[in-house]
Scaffold this motif. Structure first.
Motif, mmCIF file in Angstrom:
data_model
loop_
_atom_site.group_PDB
_atom_site.id
_atom_site.type_symbol
_atom_site.label_atom_id
_atom_site.label_comp_id
_atom_site.label_asym_id
_atom_site.label_seq_id
_atom_site.Cartn_x
_atom_site.Cartn_y
_atom_site.Cartn_z
ATOM 1 N N ALA A 41 0.956 -1.340 0.041
ATOM 2 C CA ALA A 41 0.056 -0.072 -0.086
ATOM 3 C C ALA A 41 0.951 1.166 0.087
ATOM 4 O O ALA A 41 1.937 1.442 0.751
ATOM 5 C CB ALA A 41 -0.901 0.032 1.209
ATOM 6 N N GLY A 42 0.518 2.227 -0.893
ATOM 7 C CA GLY A 42 1.075 3.412 -1.021
ATOM 8 C C GLY A 42 2.306 3.477 -1.895
ATOM 9 O O GLY A 42 3.135 4.568 -1.849
ATOM 10 N N GLY A 43 2.455 2.273 -2.630
ATOM 11 C CA GLY A 43 3.589 2.397 -3.577
ATOM 12 C C GLY A 43 3.276 2.915 -5.003
ATOM 13 O O GLY A 43 2.195 3.322 -5.020
ATOM 14 N N VAL A 44 4.206 2.273 -5.925
ATOM 15 C CA VAL A 44 3.242 2.776 -7.388
ATOM 16 C C VAL A 44 3.653 1.534 -8.219
ATOM 17 O O VAL A 44 4.340 0.463 -7.718
ATOM 18 C CB VAL A 44 4.449 3.898 -8.120
ATOM 19 N N LEU A 45 2.775 1.475 -9.165
ATOM 20 C CA LEU A 45 2.967 0.374 -10.226
ATOM 21 C C LEU A 45 3.468 0.879 -11.454
ATOM 22 O O LEU A 45 2.781 1.966 -12.014
ATOM 23 C CB LEU A 45 1.551 0.079 -10.419
ATOM 24 N N ASP A 46 4.657 0.457 -11.842
ATOM 25 C CA ASP A 46 5.297 1.084 -13.141
ATOM 26 C C ASP A 46 4.876 0.344 -14.066
ATOM 27 O O ASP A 46 4.730 -1.037 -14.280
ATOM 28 C CB ASP A 46 6.867 0.772 -13.010
ATOM 29 N N VAL A 47 4.048 0.878 -15.030
ATOM 30 C CA VAL A 47 3.738 0.506 -16.111
ATOM 31 C C VAL A 47 4.165 0.927 -17.543
ATOM 32 O O VAL A 47 4.300 2.207 -17.661
ATOM 33 C CB VAL A 47 2.108 0.674 -16.208
ATOM 34 N N GLU A 48 4.384 0.048 -18.507
ATOM 35 C CA GLU A 48 4.810 0.478 -19.828
ATOM 36 C C GLU A 48 3.788 0.067 -20.938
ATOM 37 O O GLU A 48 3.700 -1.348 -20.850
ATOM 38 C CB GLU A 48 6.338 -0.069 -20.018
ATOM 39 N N LEU A 49 3.212 0.846 -21.739
ATOM 40 C CA LEU A 49 2.275 0.355 -22.742
ATOM 41 C C LEU A 49 2.636 0.960 -23.756
ATOM 42 O O LEU A 49 3.383 1.997 -24.216
ATOM 43 C CB LEU A 49 0.955 0.867 -22.276
ATOM 44 N N ASP A 50 2.503 0.114 -25.013
ATOM 45 C CA ASP A 50 2.933 0.517 -26.349
ATOM 46 C C ASP A 50 1.891 -0.055 -27.226
ATOM 47 O O ASP A 50 1.208 -1.110 -26.924
ATOM 48 C CB ASP A 50 4.312 -0.054 -26.743
ATOM 49 N N LEU A 51 1.823 0.571 -28.664
ATOM 50 C CA LEU A 51 1.031 0.054 -29.772
ATOM 51 C C LEU A 51 1.732 0.062 -30.952
ATOM 52 O O LEU A 51 2.588 0.984 -31.235
ATOM 53 C CB LEU A 51 -0.284 1.106 -29.761
ATOM 54 N N ASP A 52 1.425 -0.959 -31.900
ATOM 55 C CA ASP A 52 1.942 -0.607 -33.102
ATOM 56 C C ASP A 52 1.117 0.089 -34.097
ATOM 57 O O ASP A 52 -0.171 0.070 -34.200
ATOM 58 C CB ASP A 52 1.631 -2.069 -33.770
ATOM 59 N N LEU A 53 1.797 1.373 -34.403
ATOM 60 C CA LEU A 53 0.945 2.209 -35.343
ATOM 61 C C LEU A 53 1.008 2.088 -36.707
ATOM 62 O O LEU A 53 0.266 2.575 -37.541
ATOM 63 C CB LEU A 53 1.711 3.706 -35.023
ATOM 64 N N GLU A 54 1.551 0.827 -37.111
ATOM 65 C CA GLU A 54 1.374 0.300 -38.563
ATOM 66 C C GLU A 54 1.398 1.617 -39.567
ATOM 67 O O GLU A 54 0.859 1.533 -40.631
ATOM 68 C CB GLU A 54 -0.081 -0.019 -38.623
ATOM 69 N N GLY A 55 2.594 2.346 -39.272
ATOM 70 C CA GLY A 55 2.993 3.240 -40.296
ATOM 71 C C GLY A 55 2.502 4.529 -40.314
ATOM 72 O O GLY A 55 2.858 5.664 -40.800
ATOM 73 N N ASP A 56 1.578 4.874 -39.242
ATOM 74 C CA ASP A 56 0.711 6.080 -39.024
ATOM 75 C C ASP A 56 1.886 6.935 -37.995
ATOM 76 O O ASP A 56 2.867 6.674 -37.524
ATOM 77 C CB ASP A 56 -0.498 5.910 -37.974
ATOM 78 N N GLU A 57 1.573 8.167 -38.421
ATOM 79 C CA GLU A 57 2.325 9.023 -37.313
ATOM 80 C C GLU A 57 1.497 9.721 -36.176
ATOM 81 O O GLU A 57 0.249 9.854 -36.377
ATOM 82 C CB GLU A 57 2.763 10.355 -38.259
ATOM 83 N N LEU A 58 2.158 9.891 -35.093
ATOM 84 C CA LEU A 58 1.592 10.293 -34.021
ATOM 85 C C LEU A 58 0.774 11.835 -34.442
ATOM 86 O O LEU A 58 1.730 12.585 -35.237
ATOM 87 C CB LEU A 58 2.342 10.688 -32.753
ATOM 88 N N ASP A 59 -0.235 12.107 -33.869
ATOM 89 C CA ASP A 59 -1.016 13.304 -34.229
ATOM 90 C C ASP A 59 -1.019 14.296 -33.204
ATOM 91 O O ASP A 59 -1.979 14.198 -32.053
ATOM 92 C CB ASP A 59 -2.356 13.023 -34.802
ATOM 93 N N GLY A 60 -0.159 15.366 -33.180
ATOM 94 C CA GLY A 60 -0.046 16.048 -31.845
ATOM 95 C C GLY A 60 -0.810 17.657 -32.047
ATOM 96 O O GLY A 60 -0.832 18.600 -31.438
ATOM 97 N N LEU A 61 -1.500 17.536 -33.173
ATOM 98 C CA LEU A 61 -2.357 18.783 -33.575
ATOM 99 C C LEU A 61 -3.443 19.213 -32.417
ATOM 100 O O LEU A 61 -3.648 20.398 -32.164
ATOM 101 C CB LEU A 61 -3.134 18.862 -34.874
ATOM 102 N N GLY A 62 -3.988 18.220 -31.851
ATOM 103 C CA GLY A 62 -5.187 18.495 -30.639
ATOM 104 C C GLY A 62 -4.240 18.486 -29.224
ATOM 105 O O GLY A 62 -4.959 18.030 -28.331
ATOM 106 N N GLY A 63 -2.926 18.644 -29.182
ATOM 107 C CA GLY A 63 -2.378 18.510 -27.732
ATOM 108 C C GLY A 63 -1.515 17.309 -27.889
ATOM 109 O O GLY A 63 -1.277 16.492 -28.878
ATOM 110 N N SER A 64 -1.135 16.736 -26.696
ATOM 111 C CA SER A 64 -0.493 15.388 -26.660
ATOM 112 C C SER A 64 -1.084 14.235 -27.247
ATOM 113 O O SER A 64 -2.193 14.135 -26.788
ATOM 114 C CB SER A 64 -0.253 15.214 -25.038
ATOM 115 N N PRO A 65 -0.456 13.537 -27.983
ATOM 116 C CA PRO A 65 -0.957 12.528 -28.697
ATOM 117 C C PRO A 65 -1.254 11.311 -27.903
ATOM 118 O O PRO A 65 -1.862 10.241 -28.447
ATOM 119 C CB PRO A 65 -0.389 12.474 -29.878
ATOM 120 N N VAL A 66 -0.432 11.014 -26.926
ATOM 121 C CA VAL A 66 -0.326 9.875 -26.105
ATOM 122 C C VAL A 66 -1.093 10.251 -24.785
ATOM 123 O O VAL A 66 -0.618 10.889 -24.057
ATOM 124 C CB VAL A 66 1.064 9.334 -25.905
ATOM 125 N N ARG A 67 -2.179 9.423 -24.408
ATOM 126 C CA ARG A 67 -2.874 9.625 -23.087
ATOM 127 C C ARG A 67 -2.959 8.062 -22.463
ATOM 128 O O ARG A 67 -3.512 7.550 -22.984
ATOM 129 C CB ARG A 67 -4.501 10.319 -23.469
#
Length: 567
Positions: free
Chosen positions: A472-498
């Motif tokens: 209790a009171g610790g943290v859970l370190d999480v790493e998440l990723d996705l295959d974008l299949e050639g797409d580019e991150l879209d930052g026009l609406g702010g940070s693209p990763v949430r």
């Protein structure tokens, strides 16, 4: 654009999804795009995808407002609109207009319709149908330039709270399939299109996950091609795949169909329901897709297959007589094709605007936007009557209702060797096994093995099955990723990763649980509180490939026990 612009009618009072109530008067100084849509319309789904790029490109000057004008009775409830907004990943405010007040005020006649309103509150452009993104972008550029000259433009994004849905292992599961792997009733594997998480899961009958096939944008139709391969409709990306098991090697069967919604093997061919253009296709032995039913128009007209009119075919099954059964969602119809290119006939259905929940013969029976069909062991046709929330059966020229309650927009069906029916209970984010004779139903506990992520500072966790034991009171370190299949991150609406974390008990989280990032992989430290339950961490990534923009999502769930003393 309109040479003479008329005053845009004010939006009626009503319930809103994603924001507090808005008005055109309050949005003066903004360019406003009204999107008149209805949840079951596949063309509206396409326009929702087209609007993503406009929303992000013009975030500071444009406000997109969805106006949900229901076609079916089920769609009149705000709860159904909220669920549809979450399922379609809508990122703008939506007004629920069950009385069609805005529809009538704007003289709308078709789904979808888009109305562009200038910064002074006057109608500048009205278009119906899909494929208008470039025209709308050019018009927005003109309106923004006009407003800049007049110093009437008000910049700044409008804050919304996107509708959420599916905080467990599944999110809006679309279709299910089953395949026998041995002589016993338990010798079977199940495939689930976990549509809201952009993946397909292959599980045992008890729900234990054997394979996870990710990177599939809003998959729907799934079908086993023998025990070692899956046919998958990647509906959101307009692609159909054959994927080997367990390796996951993918062979593209076609990328030429619009919203492929279901897939089966029939007469040696891969047959696909193309919901987006109201046709049925078969991939021939040379790998070429051929139309086998549907002239392309949307209606309910029987007759020779290539001249027949279909209405958003969304579910397929091969009958005991080796015919192809299919459901036409927009005509609330159950239909059959006797052979490729043969004759189409309707078993249940009266037209595009006739629906209901009545049992009876062909003259009396009614469905409401069905999406799934399967064949029972006795040859009867089982139907996922989606908008009625019912499981129906067509037997002996008569439609019956199986007495099982509690479904919300069931979307897909599969029959297990022992006769039980798997139902993708889409709106409840689960799969349910139903005994169609006894009427009892049991949810399948779909789940995966325990995670290897660890609470920082608390030493190595002990993982048993799906449980993570930490301090209790610790943290859970999480790493998440996705295959974008050639797409580019879209930052026009702010940070693209949430990244967001949610818990079954708020006490499981010890602090803020949302992060905005600019790159992948996403690495976050989830603050832990106390107690036990489930923590679900969701990754949302905005991407673009030229004019096509997507919102990709994946989740990871942890069943945690947080000890109050050091481990």
């Amino acid at each position: 654009m309109d040479a003479a612009r008329v005053r845009a009618p004010e939006l009626p009072d009503g319930e809103w999804v994603g924001s507090a109530p808005l008005s055109l008067a309050g949005l003066r100084g903004k360019v406003v795009l009204l999107h008149f849509w209805t949840a079951g319309c596949v063309n509206c789904v396409h326009v929702t995808e087209e609007l993503r790029a406009l929303e992000r490109r013009y975030r500071e000057v444009l406000v997109v407002v969805g106006v949900h004008a229901p076609k079916f009775p089920h769609e009149r409830s705000t709860a159904a609109v909220r669920a549809a907004a979450a399922r379609l990943r809508i990122e703008h405010p939506v007004l629920s207009d069950p009385g069609l007040l805005a529809w009538d005020a704007y003289a709308v006649r078709a789904w979808p319709t888009l109305v562009l309103v200038d910064v002074t509150g006057r109608v500048a452009l009205t278009v119906a149908g899909e494929g208008h993104a470039e025209q709308l972008a050019a018009a927005i550029d003109v309106l923004v330039a006009e407003a800049d000259v007049a110093r009437a433009l008000r910049r700044g994004a409008v804050a919304i709270a996107p509708a959420g849905g599916g905080t467990g292992e599944l999110a809006f599961p679309g279709k299910v399939a089953a395949c026998r792997t041995g002589p016993g009733d338990a010798d079977v594997v199940i495939a689930v299109a976990d549509t809201g998480h952009d993946r397909v899961l292959v599980t045992r009958p008890d729900g234990e996950v054997l394979h996870e096939l990710g990177g599939l944008y809003q998959p729907q139709g799934v079908g086993f091609d023998g025990p070692d391969a899956l046919l998958v409709c990647e509906t959101g990306a307009a692609r159909v795949w054959r994927i080997t098991l367990p390796g996951g090697e993918r062979t593209l069967l076609t990328d030429r169909l619009m919203s492929p919604w279901d897939v089966v093997r029939w007469h040696g061919h891969v047959v696909i329901a193309e919901a987006g253009r109201h046709r049925l296709w078969a991939i021939d032995r040379d790998g070429e897709p051929q139309i086998i039913a549907g002239a392309g128009g949307e209606n309910l007209v029987d007759g020779p297959a290539l001249g027949a009119l279909l209405a958003q075919p969304s579910g397929l099954a091969v009958t005991a007589r080796d015919e192809l059964a299919f459901v036409d969602a927009e005509a609330s119809a159950l239909r059959v094709l006797d052979r490729p290119g043969g004759l189409v006939r309707t078993l249940v259905g009266q037209g595009l605007f006739v629906s209901g929940a009545d049992d009876g013969d062909a003259g009396r029976a009614r469905l409401q936007h069905p999406l799934g069909v399967a064949v029972a062991p006795d040859g009867a046709l089982l139907v996922a009557d989606t908008y009625n929330g019912l499981l129906r059966v067509w037997r002996g020229e008569h439609l019956w209702t199986i007495p099982v309650d509690g479904f919300t927009e069931p979307g897909g069906l599969a029959v297990l060797p022992g006769g039980r029916v798997l139902v993708a209970d889409t709106g409840n984010h689960r799969v349910v096994a139903v005994d169609p004779v006894g009427g009892d139903a049991v949810a399948v506990d779909v789940g995966r093995a325990g995670s290897a992520d660890v609470p920082a500072g608390g030493g190595a966790p002990a993982a048993t099955a799906v449980t993570l034991v930490g301090e209790a009171g610790g943290v859970l370190d999480v790493e998440l990723d996705l295959d974008l299949e050639g797409d580019e991150l879209d930052g026009l609406g702010g940070s693209p990763v949430r990244v967001t974390a949610e818990a079954s008990d708020p006490g499981l989280l010890g602090g803020p649980a949302s992060w905005a990032l600019d790159a992948l992989p996403a690495r976050v430290a989830v603050p832990l509180g106390h107690g036990s339950g489930r923590i679900t961490v969701e990754l949302r990534v905005a991407t673009c490939d030229g004019p096509l923009c997507r919102l990709r999502r994946t989740q990871r769930a942890y069943d945690v026990v947080l000890a109050e003393v050091p481990l």
